[in-house]
Design a protein around this motif. Structure first.
Motif, PDB file in Angstrom:
ATOM      1  N   ARG A  76      -4.327   3.831  10.553  1.00  0.00           N
ATOM      2  CA  ARG A  76      -5.619   3.872  10.424  1.00  0.00           C
ATOM      3  C   ARG A  76      -6.505   4.595  11.686  1.00  0.00           C
ATOM      4  NH1 ARG A  76      -8.896  -1.842   9.956  1.00  0.00           N
ATOM      5  NH2 ARG A  76      -7.782  -1.532   7.787  1.00  0.00           N
ATOM      6  N   ASP A 148      -4.034   4.920   5.675  1.00  0.00           N
ATOM      7  CA  ASP A 148      -5.135   3.560   5.594  1.00  0.00           C
ATOM      8  C   ASP A 148      -6.524   4.212   6.045  1.00  0.00           C
ATOM      9  OD1 ASP A 148      -4.744   0.622   5.745  1.00  0.00           O
ATOM     10  OD2 ASP A 148      -6.105   0.975   7.495  1.00  0.00           O
ATOM     11  N   MET A 149      -7.307   3.411   6.608  1.00  0.00           N
ATOM     12  CA  MET A 149      -8.846   3.865   6.547  1.00  0.00           C
ATOM     13  C   MET A 149      -8.761   4.983   7.314  1.00  0.00           C
ATOM     14  SD  MET A 149     -11.327   0.679   6.896  1.00  0.00           S
ATOM     15  CE  MET A 149     -12.167   1.429   8.257  1.00  0.00           C
ATOM     16  N   GLY A 150      -9.675   6.062   6.864  1.00  0.00           N
ATOM     17  CA  GLY A 150      -9.550   7.114   8.050  1.00  0.00           C
ATOM     18  C   GLY A 150      -8.728   8.227   7.769  1.00  0.00           C
ATOM     19  N   ARG A 188       0.100   7.575  -6.727  1.00  0.00           N
ATOM     20  CA  ARG A 188      -0.261   7.194  -5.309  1.00  0.00           C
ATOM     21  C   ARG A 188      -1.530   6.850  -4.913  1.00  0.00           C
ATOM     22  NH1 ARG A 188      -1.568   4.402  -2.088  1.00  0.00           N
ATOM     23  NH2 ARG A 188      -0.636   3.807   0.085  1.00  0.00           N
ATOM     24  N   THR A 192      -3.637   1.559  -5.208  1.00  0.00           N
ATOM     25  CA  THR A 192      -4.081   0.530  -4.527  1.00  0.00           C
ATOM     26  C   THR A 192      -5.395  -0.107  -5.496  1.00  0.00           C
ATOM     27  OG1 THR A 192      -3.233   1.313  -2.354  1.00  0.00           O
ATOM     28  CG2 THR A 192      -5.051  -0.645  -2.469  1.00  0.00           C
ATOM     29  N   PHE A 221     -16.053   2.328  -0.191  1.00  0.00           N
ATOM     30  CA  PHE A 221     -15.981   3.380  -1.384  1.00  0.00           C
ATOM     31  C   PHE A 221     -15.220   4.458  -1.053  1.00  0.00           C
ATOM     32  CE2 PHE A 221     -17.789   5.511  -5.242  1.00  0.00           C
ATOM     33  CZ  PHE A 221     -17.652   4.583  -6.111  1.00  0.00           C
ATOM     34  N   GLY A 222     -14.169   4.005  -0.304  1.00  0.00           N
ATOM     35  CA  GLY A 222     -13.155   5.406  -0.070  1.00  0.00           C
ATOM     36  C   GLY A 222     -12.067   5.221  -1.063  1.00  0.00           C
ATOM     37  N   ASN A 223     -10.874   5.071  -0.755  1.00  0.00           N
ATOM     38  CA  ASN A 223      -9.702   5.428  -1.568  1.00  0.00           C
ATOM     39  C   ASN A 223      -9.589   4.125  -2.577  1.00  0.00           C
ATOM     40  OD1 ASN A 223      -6.676   4.530  -2.038  1.00  0.00           O
ATOM     41  ND2 ASN A 223      -6.791   6.774  -2.257  1.00  0.00           N
ATOM     42  N   VAL A 224      -9.509   2.885  -1.830  1.00  0.00           N
ATOM     43  CA  VAL A 224      -9.305   1.708  -2.493  1.00  0.00           C
ATOM     44  C   VAL A 224     -10.372   1.442  -3.428  1.00  0.00           C
ATOM     45  CG1 VAL A 224      -8.824  -0.719  -2.523  1.00  0.00           C
ATOM     46  CG2 VAL A 224      -7.814   1.027  -0.696  1.00  0.00           C
ATOM     47  N   ASP A 244     -21.020   1.647   1.258  1.00  0.00           N
ATOM     48  CA  ASP A 244     -20.005   1.994   2.232  1.00  0.00           C
ATOM     49  C   ASP A 244     -20.547   2.096   3.738  1.00  0.00           C
ATOM     50  OD1 ASP A 244     -21.705   4.198   2.729  1.00  0.00           O
ATOM     51  OD2 ASP A 244     -20.315   5.733   1.871  1.00  0.00           O
ATOM     52  N   HIS A 245     -19.972   2.716   4.917  1.00  0.00           N
ATOM     53  CA  HIS A 245     -20.537   2.164   6.213  1.00  0.00           C
ATOM     54  C   HIS A 245     -22.139   2.944   6.411  1.00  0.00           C
ATOM     55  CE1 HIS A 245     -18.867   6.560   6.691  1.00  0.00           C
ATOM     56  NE2 HIS A 245     -19.395   6.494   7.875  1.00  0.00           N
ATOM     57  N   CYS A 295     -13.357  -4.149  -0.045  1.00  0.00           N
ATOM     58  CA  CYS A 295     -12.590  -2.771  -0.082  1.00  0.00           C
ATOM     59  C   CYS A 295     -12.709  -1.882   1.180  1.00  0.00           C
ATOM     60  CB  CYS A 295     -12.346  -1.912  -1.329  1.00  0.00           C
ATOM     61  SG  CYS A 295     -12.076  -2.747  -2.804  1.00  0.00           S
ATOM     62  N   ALA A 296     -13.260  -2.692   2.178  1.00  0.00           N
ATOM     63  CA  ALA A 296     -13.602  -1.706   3.527  1.00  0.00           C
ATOM     64  C   ALA A 296     -12.729  -2.470   4.762  1.00  0.00           C
ATOM     65  CB  ALA A 296     -15.028  -2.077   3.919  1.00  0.00           C
ATOM     66  N   ASN A 319      -7.592  -5.431   3.858  1.00  0.00           N
ATOM     67  CA  ASN A 319      -6.698  -6.566   4.512  1.00  0.00           C
ATOM     68  C   ASN A 319      -7.591  -7.209   5.272  1.00  0.00           C
ATOM     69  OD1 ASN A 319      -4.069  -5.311   3.692  1.00  0.00           O
ATOM     70  ND2 ASN A 319      -4.503  -3.423   4.871  1.00  0.00           N
TER      71      ASN A 319
END
Ligand code: NAD
Length: 420
Positions: A76, A148-150, A188, A192, A221-224, A244-245, A295-296, A319
């Motif tokens: 991350r 992971d994130m980022g 891949r 998720t 609203f990223g990958n997941v 999102d952020h 999902c963030a 998570n």
């Protein structure tokens, strides 16, 4: 035991674990061994910035256990990452991998940096330097990283390349989530989010709700988040809220998922897509919907939010989005909000990461149909086990899922001895 991991996220993982340990009757002397990570690594990552200055970023990697195989988990990049958060995420990975019956322990890593504030070249410098510092501690049979994130496919390609340069050969199996064509697997990228949508449909089915015309809110609203939203929309679920952020949007008439994805692909963030649908991000989660998919980040559903939720299903793409206090509120509410706990709901990522690792080790690649078919079968197996266990023991889905994971790790430790 005094812990260097102290902090709110680790405290949450610790508290959840003790709920499970009480439920399973695990004696005190066995608990520390199961909970505390085998190893934690902290490194300094000095890099050259575009303006000629040097800056040092702190990097972490936690290997929770290696009892069942290599540690496995994402990396991350986020400004406020610390060792306690990384340890908690590694612990959750352990229960997640064990629940999915994968031959892995839990791992997680991170760098305290805002990746949006770096140029592409600075991001590459930092990614390569982080992997360089980790080389003594990782390996395809020791610890296998993922996004992971980022972080994303490109960062994984830099990780793989840096490790491979050191070995003098190409070692694609050192990380998963790489681009297809450099040892990455088909499926891949969406794994998720696809899993989040797939299990949301299982939950809707269990509640006798028709997905066509059902509503969803997706936080992150990223990958997941994007792939969860696309997967839900593909079967007729109406997206009524998203964030999102940078911004949150809400429209009970429905938001056009494809247009939102296109906007983010072009602009990087949701901000600027609409002026009319903007809503206070704090109230987004409380809007009425059938499926609420955080999902963030961690701890967004606390006790206060839990009291005000207005959904039928919580699909935990992130998570640790729900705090233990919120879990207690949800149990007290007694109105049957169906929680798909994170270690089940977002396991699609690590399941397909496992498929990628297997393909890399064999140098034999599968079709996308094969990947997705095996993914759905794996998720269905875990889903059935969790739902059956929750019913049998009269416990929440989270307790059931974690109990299965913790039990598997404990059994392996008992069979092997103290070393792993
Ligand atoms: P990402 O970096 O691709 O996207 C993160 C998204 O969350 C971005 O849209 C960001 O703007 C948004 N966000 C950040 N803080 C927010 C906030 N406070 N409120 C609303 N939105 C916010 O990350 P990702 O890979 O999609 O991961 C998201 C979550 O899913 C994390 O908890 C991660 O650990 C978990 N997860 C990811 C994977 C995977 O395969 N990528 C697998 C399992 C679990």
């Amino acid at each position: 035991m005094k812990s260097l991991y102290a902090g709110p996220v680790f405290e949450m993982a610790r508290e959840q674990f003790h709920v499970i340990a009480d439920h399973l009757g695990i004696p005190q002397d066995d608990r520390d061994r199961l909970l505390y990570p085998k190893r934690a690594i902290v490194v300094s990552c000095p890099i050259h910035m575009d303006d000629g200055r040097q800056r040092v970023f702190v990097g972490y990697r936690v290997q929770h256990h290696l009892t069942l195989g290599p540690a496995k988990g994402g990396t991350r990049f986020a400004a406020n990452v610390d060792i306690g958060e990384i340890a908690a995420l590694a612990i959750w990975m352990s229960w997640k991998c064990a629940l999915a019956d994968l031959p892995y322990g839990g791992g997680k890593g991170g760098v305290a940096v805002d990746p949006h504030a770096l140029s592409m070249r600075e991001l590459e410098n930092l990614s390569r330097r982080y992997m360089q510092e980790m080389i003594p501690f990782v390996g395809p049979r020791v610890d296998v990283m993922a996004p992971d994130m980022g972080t994303n496919e490109q960062v994984m390609a830099w990780f793989m390349d840096t490790y491979s340069m050191y070995q003098g050969i190409t070692v694609p199996e050192i990380v998963t989530g790489k681009p297809v064509g450099t040892g990455g697997t088909l499926g891949r990228r969406e794994a998720t989010g696809h899993g989040v949508a797939f299990l949301s449909f299982r939950a809707l089915e269990a509640l006798d709700i028709n997905p066509v015309g059902a509503t969803a809110i997706v936080q992150g609203f990223g990958n997941v988040g994007t792939h969860a939203a696309l997967g839900l929309a593909a079967r007729g679920v109406k997206l009524v809220g998203v964030s999102d952020h940078t911004v949150a949007y809400h429209d009970p008439r429905g938001l056009e998922v494809r247009a939102l994805v296109d906007h983010v692909e072009k602009n990087g963030v949701l901000l600027g897509w609409s002026n009319e649908a903007v809503i206070d991000p704090r109230s987004l989660l409380e809007q009425p919907c059938d499926v609420l998919a955080p999902c963030a980040v961690e701890r967004v559903i606390d006790a206060d939010v839990a009291r005000r939720l207005n959904c039928r299903v919580i699909a935990e793409g992130a998570n640790g989005p729900t705090t233990p206090e919120a879990d207690r509120v949800l149990a007290e509410r007694n109105d049957g909000i169906f929680v798909i706990p994170d270690i089940l709901c977002n396991a699609g990522g690590v399941v397909v990461s496992y498929f990628e690792w297997v393909q890399d080790l064999q140098q034999y690649f599968w079709s996308k149909e094969e990947v997705m078919d095996r993914l759905e079968r794996a998720l269905d197996r875990s889903w059935s086990m969790v739902v059956a266990r929750a019913k049998r023991d009269g416990v929440s889905n989270r307790t059931a899922a974690m109990a299965i994971g913790v039990e598997r790790v404990r059994k392996a430790k008992q069979a092997r001895g103290l070393f792993p």
